[in-house]
Write an enzyme that holds these catalytic residues in place. Structure first.
Site, short mmCIF file in Angstrom:
data_model
loop_
_atom_site.label_atom_id
_atom_site.label_comp_id
_atom_site.label_asym_id
_atom_site.label_seq_id
_atom_site.Cartn_x
_atom_site.Cartn_y
_atom_site.Cartn_z
N ASN A 9 2.59 20.78 5.21
CA ASN A 9 2.74 22.20 5.52
C ASN A 9 2.25 22.40 6.95
OD1 ASN A 9 2.64 24.97 5.72
ND2 ASN A 9 0.95 25.25 4.29
N TRP A 10 3.20 22.54 7.86
CA TRP A 10 2.84 22.61 9.28
C TRP A 10 2.29 23.98 9.67
CZ3 TRP A 10 7.44 19.73 12.20
CH2 TRP A 10 7.52 18.43 11.72
N LYS A 11 2.40 24.93 8.78
CA LYS A 11 1.93 26.30 9.05
C LYS A 11 2.51 26.80 10.38
CE LYS A 11 -2.18 25.27 6.40
NZ LYS A 11 -3.52 25.65 6.03
N HIS A 95 1.35 30.74 -1.13
CA HIS A 95 0.24 30.08 -0.42
C HIS A 95 -0.90 31.08 -0.24
CE1 HIS A 95 -2.10 28.06 2.65
NE2 HIS A 95 -1.46 26.95 2.31
N GLU A 97 -2.85 31.64 2.10
CA GLU A 97 -2.90 32.36 3.39
C GLU A 97 -1.98 33.57 3.35
OE1 GLU A 97 -2.19 29.00 5.95
OE2 GLU A 97 -4.22 28.28 5.56
N GLU A 167 -4.59 24.57 -4.98
CA GLU A 167 -5.20 24.61 -3.66
C GLU A 167 -6.42 25.53 -3.69
OE1 GLU A 167 -2.41 23.29 -0.35
OE2 GLU A 167 -2.23 25.44 -0.51
N GLY A 173 -8.40 23.92 4.95
CA GLY A 173 -8.74 23.97 6.37
C GLY A 173 -10.22 23.93 6.67
N SER A 213 -7.82 20.18 2.50
CA SER A 213 -8.52 19.16 3.31
C SER A 213 -8.22 17.73 2.87
CB SER A 213 -10.04 19.42 3.30
OG SER A 213 -10.32 20.66 3.93
N GLY A 235 -3.53 20.61 7.82
CA GLY A 235 -3.95 20.07 9.12
C GLY A 235 -3.58 18.61 9.34
C1 PEP Z 1 -2.69 24.08 3.01
O1 PEP Z 1 -2.82 25.06 3.70
O2 PEP Z 1 -1.75 23.99 2.22
C2 PEP Z 1 -3.68 23.02 3.15
C3 PEP Z 1 -3.87 22.25 2.14
O3 PEP Z 1 -4.34 22.94 4.34
P1 PEP Z 1 -5.39 21.81 4.79
O4 PEP Z 1 -4.84 20.48 4.38
O5 PEP Z 1 -5.50 21.95 6.28
O6 PEP Z 1 -6.68 22.10 4.09
#
Ligand code: PEP
Length: 258
Positions: A9-11, A95, A97, A167, A173, A213, A235
């Site tokens: 997931n490049w966001k 998600h 976010e 998640e 993050g 993470s 990330g």
């Molecule tokens: C995400 O936002 O889906 C995610 C898992 O982010 P990260 O790996 O950066 O924690």
């Protein structure tokens, strides 16, 4: 046996100048990796370019969101027919976010799950508790509520076509991942709910990804835990070599049948 799935997931990262070399390196690096499915979800603006690069490779294309309506007066939104045209196979839905920043409700998310399925794409439905909810002992209540609401009205048959992602919000993050034990108990709980909402067979088939993470160093132990069928990676998916290490480790865990 469930084939592991690793999704990047490049966001809101990836100008075309950044997205093209990243997609190319992931496509080339996955050529000889077997036993794992891989997808990347670039920002909308890079979907066409990345789609061209991964076309005819084993890397699938996904979007980070969609609108539930096929067209209409929805300024700034992107519809599923538009995503289909670009070759998307997956759409991330719900998600945390978007739940937090945009205020997406469970009802809106449920509408998107239905719409994605109706267009023949695969929703990646995200659920997860905040740190405060975990401290209050509300982890299972929270994810159960999100799952039941997200899948409301979805037929048992269609549920087998969904990918779930656990998640925990406190792990996204932050660099602090859930332990394999913490993740595994929630995954097992979600699988039990799928069994109740759809069928035992559906619960055996559905893939439940862990996200929060994930990095090369923790992938092996997370993927080895029961009921974890892959990873949704934020990330760490922006670095091709790191992402490819995650992919290889997920393939390895899958091959061991863990
Ligand atoms: C995400 O936002 O889906 C995610 C898992 O982010 P990260 O790996 O950066 O924690």
């Amino acid at each position: 046996m469930r084939t592991p799935l690793v999704v990047g997931n490049w966001k809101m990262h990836g100008t075309l100048a950044e997205a093209r070399p990243l997609a190319t390196a992931i496509r080339d690096g996955t050529k000889r990796v077997k036993g794992v499915d891989v997808a990347v979800c670039p920002p909308f603006t890079a979907l066409a370019a990345v789609g061209e690069i991964v076309r005819e490779s084993s890397v699938r294309l996904g979007a980070q969101d969609c609108h539930a309506e096929p067209s209409g007066a929805h300024t700034g939104e992107v519809s599923l027919p538009m995503l289909l045209e670009l070759g998307c196979a997956f759409v991330i839905v719900g998600h945390s976010e978007r739940r937090r920043e945009i205020g997406e409700s469970d009802a809106v998310i449920n509408g998107k799950v239905h719409a994605v399925l109706a267009q023949g794409l695969t929703p990646i439905l995200c659920v997860g508790e905040t740190g405060e909810e975990r401290r209050q002992g509300l982890t299972f209540t929270t994810v159960e509520g999100q799952l039941r609401a997200g899948l409301a009205g979805v037929t048992p048959d269609a549920i087998t076509r969904i990918v779930l992602a656990y998640e925990p919000v406190w792990a996204i993050g932050t660099g602090v991942n859930a332990t394999p034990g913490q993740a595994s108990e929630v995954h097992g709980y979600l699988r039990g709910l799928v069994s109740e909402l759809a069928s035992k067979e559906a619960a055996q088939v559905i893939r439940i990804l862990y996200g929060g993470s994930v990095k090369p160093e923790n992938t092996g132990e997370l993927m080895a835990a029961p009921d974890i069928d892959g990873a949704l990676v934020g990330g760490a998916s922006l670095n091709a070599q790191g992402f490819l290490q995650i992919v290889r480790k997920a393939a390895h865990a899958g091959a061991r049948g863990d």
